[in-house]
Design a protein around this motif. Structure first.
Motif, mmCIF file in Angstrom:
data_model
loop_
_atom_site.group_PDB
_atom_site.id
_atom_site.type_symbol
_atom_site.label_atom_id
_atom_site.label_comp_id
_atom_site.label_asym_id
_atom_site.label_seq_id
_atom_site.Cartn_x
_atom_site.Cartn_y
_atom_site.Cartn_z
ATOM 1 N N ASN A 323 1.964 -3.138 -0.104
ATOM 2 C CA ASN A 323 1.592 -1.612 -0.321
ATOM 3 C C ASN A 323 2.851 -0.736 -0.423
ATOM 4 O O ASN A 323 2.976 -0.166 0.372
ATOM 5 C CB ASN A 323 0.469 -1.436 0.586
ATOM 6 C CG ASN A 323 -0.211 0.021 0.291
ATOM 7 O OD1 ASN A 323 -0.071 0.505 -0.988
ATOM 8 N ND2 ASN A 323 -0.775 0.591 0.984
ATOM 9 N N LYS A 325 5.036 2.396 -2.480
ATOM 10 C CA LYS A 325 4.730 3.671 -3.127
ATOM 11 C C LYS A 325 4.637 3.389 -4.521
ATOM 12 O O LYS A 325 3.631 4.090 -5.136
ATOM 13 C CB LYS A 325 6.030 4.713 -2.801
ATOM 14 C CG LYS A 325 5.679 5.935 -3.449
ATOM 15 C CD LYS A 325 6.987 7.002 -3.436
ATOM 16 C CE LYS A 325 6.686 8.376 -3.891
ATOM 17 N NZ LYS A 325 6.289 8.077 -5.140
ATOM 18 N N ARG A 327 3.255 0.926 -5.839
ATOM 19 C CA ARG A 327 1.909 0.344 -6.272
ATOM 20 C C ARG A 327 0.799 1.404 -6.181
ATOM 21 O O ARG A 327 -0.107 1.420 -6.648
ATOM 22 C CB ARG A 327 1.802 -0.932 -5.209
ATOM 23 C CG ARG A 327 0.454 -1.543 -5.677
ATOM 24 C CD ARG A 327 0.220 -2.716 -4.640
ATOM 25 N NE ARG A 327 -0.626 -2.097 -3.397
ATOM 26 C CZ ARG A 327 -1.534 -2.705 -2.799
ATOM 27 N NH1 ARG A 327 -1.715 -3.873 -2.760
ATOM 28 N NH2 ARG A 327 -2.172 -2.054 -1.726
ATOM 29 N N SER A 328 1.086 2.093 -5.008
ATOM 30 C CA SER A 328 0.358 3.248 -4.698
ATOM 31 C C SER A 328 0.105 4.302 -5.909
ATOM 32 O O SER A 328 -0.931 4.798 -6.344
ATOM 33 C CB SER A 328 0.703 3.910 -3.410
ATOM 34 O OG SER A 328 -0.382 5.280 -3.068
ATOM 35 N N ASP A 329 1.352 4.519 -6.512
ATOM 36 C CA ASP A 329 1.423 5.830 -7.625
ATOM 37 C C ASP A 329 0.569 4.827 -8.829
ATOM 38 O O ASP A 329 -0.206 5.419 -9.583
ATOM 39 C CB ASP A 329 2.845 5.755 -8.200
ATOM 40 C CG ASP A 329 3.508 6.610 -7.176
ATOM 41 O OD1 ASP A 329 2.760 7.315 -6.058
ATOM 42 O OD2 ASP A 329 4.595 6.726 -6.997
ATOM 43 N N GLN A 332 -3.172 5.101 -8.189
ATOM 44 C CA GLN A 332 -3.484 6.752 -8.522
ATOM 45 C C GLN A 332 -3.654 6.820 -9.919
ATOM 46 O O GLN A 332 -4.542 7.556 -10.392
ATOM 47 C CB GLN A 332 -2.578 7.714 -7.696
ATOM 48 C CG GLN A 332 -3.001 8.835 -7.754
ATOM 49 C CD GLN A 332 -4.168 9.287 -7.239
ATOM 50 O OE1 GLN A 332 -4.688 8.523 -6.286
ATOM 51 N NE2 GLN A 332 -5.017 10.280 -7.543
#
Length: 478
Positions: A323, A325, A327-329, A332
């Motif tokens: 996980n 950043k 992948r998080s972006d 989103q």
């Protein structure tokens, strides 16, 4: 050395697809709106003379396409110059088709650059981060196979100038904003970039028919997303509101109001488009027609389901990766694009009705969503490639190769759609009659066979301007 060979191979694949697209585009027949825009017709004279639609704003005048002046200008200026340049390399008839093909391929290359740079997070076209998604996205651009199912560059050159090209300027706007923020924000941006971002909304809002609505939806979504990420400890509600707004990137706070206001202006003057008066359908009926064709639109052909399934599977695979950043972006971005697509689809019937587009929902009106899907296909693939273990990258390579081949095979056709139209244009060029009867085995710069000779007058004027014909003033087909 190995990395260099891979990069060269990726570049060659991209160039191969662009060259193939050029050959295919040069084999497509001319559409029926070219002459009315390039000459132009009397109905389009006003929009060419009043680019900012001040007569609509100040005098409430009504005329054709008041909020699409830059699309008219770009198409008219292009075809008043480029065919003459092409005549240095080929004959006068072929120069028309070569000019059409060049325009479409340039649009395709421009959009490919923008989407690949966004997906890879870099503008360095020689980097693997750029080339990797660029190859994948390049095979999604369809000229023959799935063009009417997921096509962004329309087979009609007029539609390409009014849909794909204006939409690319909107993508450019958001691409520039992203890289400004990645490189230190508005205060560190160069003066040319700042001026461009402030001026671009004028071009965006007064070009294609979809831009104002798309710009409004995207700006609201991005602003809300940025606002949601901010924090404030102030107890006063107004102090909290202003404090959180102040935390939103300055580039957004400066440019979004300009784009929103100009998009609203474009929407307003669009209400005075005289072309709207020719078609009328109650809003309820528009929604009913759209909902009626949605199952066939989304599932009547395999192209769109396969593209969506590819993106969804990439997201599923990514759930088993660390996980980070990045992948998080990505997740989103996927949520925002999903919301945008749903909102856009639900608002689409409010954009107006045309008799030649009776079901509202069609490949040309869905171009903004296709662009988002192209982007997500490249974005999810490049992030997945970075996240997975090196030993599993061969599996992903096979997965990506299969995806590209699936979209390439049906799109590899070299069918010469304009074979007979070229012959009819030669018949016109060789004729010394004022009025010429042409065979009815194809359309000639028209959407349908021209039974009424008067409908060919603008086409003949344009062909004379290009030097293709000398004598004929009219033609018709029985």
């Amino acid at each position: 050395m190995k990395a260099k060979i891979i990069n060269i191979s990726l570049v060659l694949l991209i160039l191969f697809k662009l060259v193939l697209s050029f050959i295919q585009q040069a084999r497509i027949s001319l559409d029926g709106d070219m002459a009315s825009i390039i000459v132009p017709s009397k109905s389009y004279e006003k929009v060419m003379q009043d680019p900012f639609a001040l007569s609509v704003l100040l005098k409430h005048e009504s005329y054709a396409a008041p909020n699409r002046s830059f699309a008219h200008w770009m198409m008219a200026d292009y075809f008043r110059t480029v065919p003459f340049f092409m005549q240095n390399f080929t004959n006068k008839i072929d120069s028309i088709y070569a000019s059409v093909a060049l325009a479409k391929v340039l649009m395709q290359a421009f959009l490919l650059y923008l989407l690949a740079s966004l997906a890879g997070g870099t503008r360095k076209i020689r980097s693997r981060e750029f080339l990797f998604p660029a190859v994948l996205i390049s095979f999604l651009f369809q000229t023959a196979g799935f063009n009417q199912y997921i096509g962004v560059i329309d087979r009609s050159i007029t539609y390409a100038f009014f849909y794909a090209l204006p939409m690319s300027f909107l993508v450019l706007f958001f691409q520039m904003l992203l890289f400004i923020e990645k490189n230190g924000g508005w205060k560190n941006a160069g003066i040319i970039r700042k001026i461009t971002l402030i001026a671009l909304p004028i071009l965006i809002s007064l070009s294609g028919p979809l831009n104002p609505g798309v710009a409004l939806i995207v700006c609201v979504l991005i602003f809300c997303n940025e606002f949601w990420k901010t924090k404030s400890r102030n107890e006063n509600i107004f102090s909290t509101l202003f404090a959180r707004i102040k935390q939103i990137p300055q580039s957004i706070r400066i440019t979004f109001p300009i784009l929103i206001l100009l998009s609203m202006y474009s929407w307003y003057i669009g209400q005075f488009n005289s072309e709207n008066f020719n078609f009328s359908l109650p809003i309820k009926e528009r929604y009913l027609r759209m909902f009626d064709v949605m199952p066939d639109f989304f599932f009547g052909n395999s192209a769109l389901p396969v593209l969506i399934l590819f993106i969804l599977l990439n997201y599923i695979f990514l759930r088993f990766t660390p996980n980070t950043k990045e992948r998080s972006d990505l997740f989103q971005s996927g949520k925002l694009i999903l919301i945008f697509s749903l909102v856009y689809l639900l608002l689409l019937p409010l954009g107006g009705y045309r008799g030649y587009r009776p079901t509202i929902l069609r490949w040309d009106t869905f171009v903004p969503v296709y662009i988002c899907l192209y982007f997500l296909a490249g974005y999810t693939s490049v992030v997945l490639f970075k996240q997975i273990l090196p030993q599993t990258r061969k599996i992903q390579f096979v997965w990506l190769l299969s995806f590209c081949v699936y979209f390439f095979i049906p799109d590899a056709s070299l069918y010469k759609d304009n074979k007979y139209e070229r012959l009819r244009l030669k018949d016109l060029a060789n004729s010394q009659e004022e009025m010429v009867e042409l065979k009815n085995d194809c359309t000639v710069m028209a959407w349908v066979l021209l039974r009424d000779y008067r409908e060919s007058e603008l086409n003949c004027k344009l062909l004379k301007y290009w030097g293709v014909i000398e004598k004929p003033r009219f033609y018709f087909q029985k």
